[in-house]
Design a protein around this motif. Structure first.
Motif, PDB file in Angstrom:
ATOM      1  N   GLU A  14      55.110 -25.551  14.046  1.00  0.00           N
ATOM      2  CA  GLU A  14      54.612 -26.115  15.302  1.00  0.00           C
ATOM      3  C   GLU A  14      53.521 -25.228  15.891  1.00  0.00           C
ATOM      4  O   GLU A  14      52.513 -25.725  16.399  1.00  0.00           O
ATOM      5  CB  GLU A  14      55.753 -26.285  16.305  1.00  0.00           C
ATOM      6  CG  GLU A  14      56.767 -27.330  15.906  1.00  0.00           C
ATOM      7  CD  GLU A  14      56.220 -28.739  15.935  1.00  0.00           C
ATOM      8  OE1 GLU A  14      55.238 -29.010  16.652  1.00  0.00           O
ATOM      9  OE2 GLU A  14      56.777 -29.587  15.229  1.00  0.00           O
ATOM     10  N   THR A  15      53.675 -23.930  15.810  1.00  0.00           N
ATOM     11  CA  THR A  15      52.661 -23.008  16.304  1.00  0.00           C
ATOM     12  C   THR A  15      51.382 -23.129  15.492  1.00  0.00           C
ATOM     13  O   THR A  15      50.284 -23.137  16.046  1.00  0.00           O
ATOM     14  CB  THR A  15      53.186 -21.557  16.257  1.00  0.00           C
ATOM     15  OG1 THR A  15      54.352 -21.482  17.072  1.00  0.00           O
ATOM     16  CG2 THR A  15      52.147 -20.577  16.742  1.00  0.00           C
ATOM     17  N   PHE A  16      51.508 -23.244  14.175  1.00  0.00           N
ATOM     18  CA  PHE A  16      50.332 -23.413  13.325  1.00  0.00           C
ATOM     19  C   PHE A  16      49.577 -24.693  13.704  1.00  0.00           C
ATOM     20  O   PHE A  16      48.352 -24.677  13.862  1.00  0.00           O
ATOM     21  CB  PHE A  16      50.720 -23.448  11.853  1.00  0.00           C
ATOM     22  CG  PHE A  16      49.585 -23.868  10.969  1.00  0.00           C
ATOM     23  CD1 PHE A  16      48.549 -22.997  10.688  1.00  0.00           C
ATOM     24  CD2 PHE A  16      49.538 -25.144  10.438  1.00  0.00           C
ATOM     25  CE1 PHE A  16      47.486 -23.386   9.883  1.00  0.00           C
ATOM     26  CE2 PHE A  16      48.490 -25.544   9.629  1.00  0.00           C
ATOM     27  CZ  PHE A  16      47.466 -24.658   9.359  1.00  0.00           C
ATOM     28  N   PHE A  17      50.293 -25.804  13.842  1.00  0.00           N
ATOM     29  CA  PHE A  17      49.633 -27.069  14.181  1.00  0.00           C
ATOM     30  C   PHE A  17      48.959 -26.992  15.542  1.00  0.00           C
ATOM     31  O   PHE A  17      47.846 -27.494  15.728  1.00  0.00           O
ATOM     32  CB  PHE A  17      50.609 -28.242  14.119  1.00  0.00           C
ATOM     33  CG  PHE A  17      50.926 -28.678  12.718  1.00  0.00           C
ATOM     34  CD1 PHE A  17      49.927 -28.910  11.796  1.00  0.00           C
ATOM     35  CD2 PHE A  17      52.232 -28.851  12.312  1.00  0.00           C
ATOM     36  CE1 PHE A  17      50.206 -29.316  10.499  1.00  0.00           C
ATOM     37  CE2 PHE A  17      52.532 -29.252  11.017  1.00  0.00           C
ATOM     38  CZ  PHE A  17      51.518 -29.474  10.110  1.00  0.00           C
ATOM     39  N   LYS A  18      49.595 -26.368  16.507  1.00  0.00           N
ATOM     40  CA  LYS A  18      48.992 -26.203  17.831  1.00  0.00           C
ATOM     41  C   LYS A  18      47.707 -25.392  17.731  1.00  0.00           C
ATOM     42  O   LYS A  18      46.682 -25.730  18.333  1.00  0.00           O
ATOM     43  CB  LYS A  18      49.969 -25.518  18.775  1.00  0.00           C
ATOM     44  CG  LYS A  18      49.399 -25.240  20.143  1.00  0.00           C
ATOM     45  CD  LYS A  18      50.408 -24.461  20.972  1.00  0.00           C
ATOM     46  CE  LYS A  18      49.764 -23.918  22.205  1.00  0.00           C
ATOM     47  NZ  LYS A  18      49.296 -22.563  22.071  1.00  0.00           N
ATOM     48  N   THR A  19      47.748 -24.329  16.948  1.00  0.00           N
ATOM     49  CA  THR A  19      46.582 -23.462  16.791  1.00  0.00           C
ATOM     50  C   THR A  19      45.436 -24.179  16.107  1.00  0.00           C
ATOM     51  O   THR A  19      44.289 -24.131  16.583  1.00  0.00           O
ATOM     52  CB  THR A  19      46.964 -22.206  15.976  1.00  0.00           C
ATOM     53  OG1 THR A  19      47.995 -21.518  16.670  1.00  0.00           O
ATOM     54  CG2 THR A  19      45.777 -21.286  15.788  1.00  0.00           C
ATOM     55  N   ILE A  20      45.693 -24.858  15.008  1.00  0.00           N
ATOM     56  CA  ILE A  20      44.617 -25.533  14.286  1.00  0.00           C
ATOM     57  C   ILE A  20      44.038 -26.685  15.116  1.00  0.00           C
ATOM     58  O   ILE A  20      42.839 -26.934  15.085  1.00  0.00           O
ATOM     59  CB  ILE A  20      45.067 -25.993  12.879  1.00  0.00           C
ATOM     60  CG1 ILE A  20      43.848 -26.275  12.005  1.00  0.00           C
ATOM     61  CG2 ILE A  20      45.960 -27.196  12.942  1.00  0.00           C
ATOM     62  CD1 ILE A  20      44.164 -26.459  10.549  1.00  0.00           C
ATOM     63  N   GLU A  21      44.867 -27.343  15.891  1.00  0.00           N
ATOM     64  CA  GLU A  21      44.361 -28.396  16.759  1.00  0.00           C
ATOM     65  C   GLU A  21      43.438 -27.823  17.827  1.00  0.00           C
ATOM     66  O   GLU A  21      42.345 -28.344  18.061  1.00  0.00           O
ATOM     67  CB  GLU A  21      45.511 -29.157  17.404  1.00  0.00           C
ATOM     68  CG  GLU A  21      46.236 -30.075  16.451  1.00  0.00           C
ATOM     69  CD  GLU A  21      47.473 -30.717  17.056  1.00  0.00           C
ATOM     70  OE1 GLU A  21      47.869 -30.345  18.174  1.00  0.00           O
ATOM     71  OE2 GLU A  21      48.050 -31.586  16.390  1.00  0.00           O
ATOM     72  N   ASN A  49      43.962 -17.484   7.262  1.00  0.00           N
ATOM     73  CA  ASN A  49      44.686 -16.540   6.404  1.00  0.00           C
ATOM     74  C   ASN A  49      44.029 -15.170   6.307  1.00  0.00           C
ATOM     75  O   ASN A  49      44.716 -14.167   6.421  1.00  0.00           O
ATOM     76  CB  ASN A  49      44.897 -17.129   5.016  1.00  0.00           C
ATOM     77  CG  ASN A  49      45.990 -18.166   5.005  1.00  0.00           C
ATOM     78  OD1 ASN A  49      46.847 -18.187   5.871  1.00  0.00           O
ATOM     79  ND2 ASN A  49      45.960 -19.037   4.025  1.00  0.00           N
ATOM     80  N   PRO A  50      42.706 -15.066   6.084  1.00  0.00           N
ATOM     81  CA  PRO A  50      42.152 -13.726   5.894  1.00  0.00           C
ATOM     82  C   PRO A  50      41.861 -12.947   7.170  1.00  0.00           C
ATOM     83  O   PRO A  50      41.866 -11.728   7.157  1.00  0.00           O
ATOM     84  CB  PRO A  50      40.856 -13.972   5.122  1.00  0.00           C
ATOM     85  CG  PRO A  50      40.486 -15.371   5.391  1.00  0.00           C
ATOM     86  CD  PRO A  50      41.766 -16.106   5.684  1.00  0.00           C
ATOM     87  N   ARG A  51      41.603 -13.620   8.303  1.00  0.00           N
ATOM     88  CA  ARG A  51      41.150 -12.876   9.477  1.00  0.00           C
ATOM     89  C   ARG A  51      41.988 -13.032  10.736  1.00  0.00           C
ATOM     90  O   ARG A  51      42.052 -12.112  11.541  1.00  0.00           O
ATOM     91  CB  ARG A  51      39.713 -13.271   9.802  1.00  0.00           C
ATOM     92  CG  ARG A  51      38.739 -12.859   8.725  1.00  0.00           C
ATOM     93  CD  ARG A  51      37.321 -12.969   9.187  1.00  0.00           C
ATOM     94  NE  ARG A  51      37.027 -14.273   9.737  1.00  0.00           N
ATOM     95  CZ  ARG A  51      36.042 -15.043   9.347  1.00  0.00           C
ATOM     96  NH1 ARG A  51      35.248 -14.642   8.399  1.00  0.00           N
ATOM     97  NH2 ARG A  51      35.832 -16.203   9.904  1.00  0.00           N
ATOM     98  N   ARG A  52      42.577 -14.174  10.976  1.00  0.00           N
ATOM     99  CA  ARG A  52      43.282 -14.409  12.236  1.00  0.00           C
ATOM    100  C   ARG A  52      44.567 -13.597  12.288  1.00  0.00           C
ATOM    101  O   ARG A  52      45.392 -13.649  11.397  1.00  0.00           O
ATOM    102  CB  ARG A  52      43.616 -15.886  12.414  1.00  0.00           C
ATOM    103  CG  ARG A  52      44.121 -16.184  13.810  1.00  0.00           C
ATOM    104  CD  ARG A  52      44.260 -17.681  14.011  1.00  0.00           C
ATOM    105  NE  ARG A  52      44.435 -18.005  15.396  1.00  0.00           N
ATOM    106  CZ  ARG A  52      45.535 -17.754  16.097  1.00  0.00           C
ATOM    107  NH1 ARG A  52      46.547 -17.160  15.530  1.00  0.00           N
ATOM    108  NH2 ARG A  52      45.618 -18.095  17.364  1.00  0.00           N
ATOM    109  N   ARG A  53      44.743 -12.837  13.360  1.00  0.00           N
ATOM    110  CA  ARG A  53      45.924 -11.990  13.505  1.00  0.00           C
ATOM    111  C   ARG A  53      47.092 -12.785  14.070  1.00  0.00           C
ATOM    112  O   ARG A  53      46.906 -13.668  14.894  1.00  0.00           O
ATOM    113  CB  ARG A  53      45.603 -10.819  14.415  1.00  0.00           C
ATOM    114  CG  ARG A  53      44.568  -9.919  13.808  1.00  0.00           C
ATOM    115  CD  ARG A  53      44.234  -8.797  14.723  1.00  0.00           C
ATOM    116  NE  ARG A  53      43.224  -7.959  14.095  1.00  0.00           N
ATOM    117  CZ  ARG A  53      42.554  -7.045  14.740  1.00  0.00           C
ATOM    118  NH1 ARG A  53      42.776  -6.830  16.014  1.00  0.00           N
ATOM    119  NH2 ARG A  53      41.657  -6.322  14.116  1.00  0.00           N
ATOM    120  N   HIS A  54      48.300 -12.428  13.630  1.00  0.00           N
ATOM    121  CA  HIS A  54      49.510 -13.139  14.015  1.00  0.00           C
ATOM    122  C   HIS A  54      50.518 -12.161  14.618  1.00  0.00           C
ATOM    123  O   HIS A  54      50.787 -11.113  14.029  1.00  0.00           O
ATOM    124  CB  HIS A  54      50.125 -13.833  12.798  1.00  0.00           C
ATOM    125  CG  HIS A  54      49.204 -14.817  12.158  1.00  0.00           C
ATOM    126  ND1 HIS A  54      49.201 -16.150  12.480  1.00  0.00           N
ATOM    127  CD2 HIS A  54      48.223 -14.661  11.240  1.00  0.00           C
ATOM    128  CE1 HIS A  54      48.274 -16.772  11.774  1.00  0.00           C
ATOM    129  NE2 HIS A  54      47.666 -15.885  11.017  1.00  0.00           N
TER     130      HIS A  54
END
Length: 70
Positions: A14-21, A49-54
Motif C-alpha cells: 500500500e505504501t509503494f502504490f501511494k508513493t508511485i501514484e 530501487n537504485p536511489r529512493r531511500r526507504h
C-alpha cells in the motif's frame, strides 16, 4: 501473509502504490497503456530501487540495502 484481520499484511505494498501514484502517476498522463507501462517500469528501475531511500531499510535504497546484506 499472516492471519485474517492483520492490518500489517499489505502495509508495504500500500505504501509503494501511494508513493508511485504521488510521484509519477498523478503528475503525468499517457496516450497509451504501453507508454504508462514503460514510464512505471523506468520509475521502478531507474529511481525507486537504485536511489529512493526507504525508512524500513534504515534510510537506504533497496539496491544499497541488498548490496550491504549480500
Amino acid at each position: 501473509m499472516s492471519g485474517k484481520g492483520n492490518c500489517y499484511d499489505n502495509a508495504a505494498v500500500e505504501t509503494f502504490f501511494k508513493t508511485i501514484e504521488a510521484e509519477l502517476i498523478w503528475r503525468d498522463s499517457w496516450k497509451t497503456r504501453r507508454q504508462a507501462e514503460m514510464a512505471i517500469s523506468e520509475y521502478i528501475k531507474g529511481f525507486y530501487n537504485p536511489r529512493r531511500r526507504h525508512s524500513t531499510l534504515g534510510w537506504k535504497s533497496p539496491a544499497a540495502f541488498e548490496r550491504k546484506v549480500a
